[in-house]
Design an enzyme around this catalytic site. Structure first.
Site, PDB file in Angstrom:
ATOM      1  N   ASP A  59     -28.701  34.781 -36.114  1.00 36.70           N
ATOM      2  CA  ASP A  59     -28.002  35.272 -37.378  1.00 36.70           C
ATOM      3  C   ASP A  59     -26.362  35.408 -36.538  1.00 36.70           C
ATOM      4  OD1 ASP A  59     -29.648  35.405 -39.199  1.00 36.70           O
ATOM      5  OD2 ASP A  59     -29.918  37.466 -39.161  1.00 36.70           O
TER       6      ASP A  59
ATOM      7  N   ASP B 119     -30.001  31.488 -44.520  1.00 36.26           N
ATOM      8  CA  ASP B 119     -29.972  32.551 -45.495  1.00 36.26           C
ATOM      9  C   ASP B 119     -28.983  32.327 -46.695  1.00 36.26           C
ATOM     10  OD1 ASP B 119     -31.530  34.144 -44.051  1.00 36.26           O
ATOM     11  OD2 ASP B 119     -29.932  35.223 -43.015  1.00 36.26           O
TER      12      ASP B 119
END
Length: 167
Positions: free
Chosen positions: A126, A144
């Site tokens: 991330d 995401d």
């Protein structure tokens, strides 16, 4: 317009374009994650613009670090079930529902992008952080974003496109 023009299914209702789109989206997601993993410092914010920073971290859970305490194989299995379910939804959705089909393609691409990370690294990379002085959102990635935008497309399709009788 002729009847034949109306009969042609929307772009993302056909297998070849949706597969091409998914492959390209996953490749872009993975290329960005590789660059982030090689060039971005670990857990150190790199400001981009006010309220947005790049911040490399590793997510052991699912989107936005949910379920991070769960076993990795449970999460992999859950993602595979979700991908299978979304493929089933794509197949069952009327061919003229182009917004829903785009949404399904984005959800599948995002899920596969994060699955590739899970298999390759044992975690998801991330790197996007929205924040203020007193608040910050969970760190997330392009995959995401695909999933979130895809879900929004499916909801938008339900709200905007008229239903046909018998559907």
């Amino acid at each position: 317009m002729t009847e034949q023009t109306h009969a042609r299914p929307a772009l993302f209702s056909r297998p070849a374009p949706i597969l091409f789109f998914i492959v390209v989206a996953v490749l872009i997601d993975q290329a960005v994650k590789i660059a982030v993993d090689h060039y971005l410092p670990l857990q150190e914010a790199v400001p981009v613009v006010p309220m947005l920073a790049l911040y490399r971290t590793y997510n052991l859970g699912v989107a936005f670090s949910m379920l991070s305490g769960m076993d990795g194989w449970f999460i992999v299995g859950m993602r595979l079930i979700i991908v299978a379910f979304v493929i089933w939804l794509w197949y069952r959705t009327a061919k003229d529902r182009w917004i829903a089909h785009l949404g399904y393609a984005l959800i599948i691409a995002g899920a596969i992008g994060n699955l590739v990370d899970r298999f390759a690294y044992g975690h998801v990379i991330d790197y996007i952080l929205f924040y203020t002085e007193s608040w910050s959102f969970a760190v997330f990635n392009l995959a995401d974003s695909f999933i979130t935008i895809g879900a929004g497309c499916v909801i938008l399709d339900e709200l905007l496109l008229p239903k046909k009788a018998g559907r």
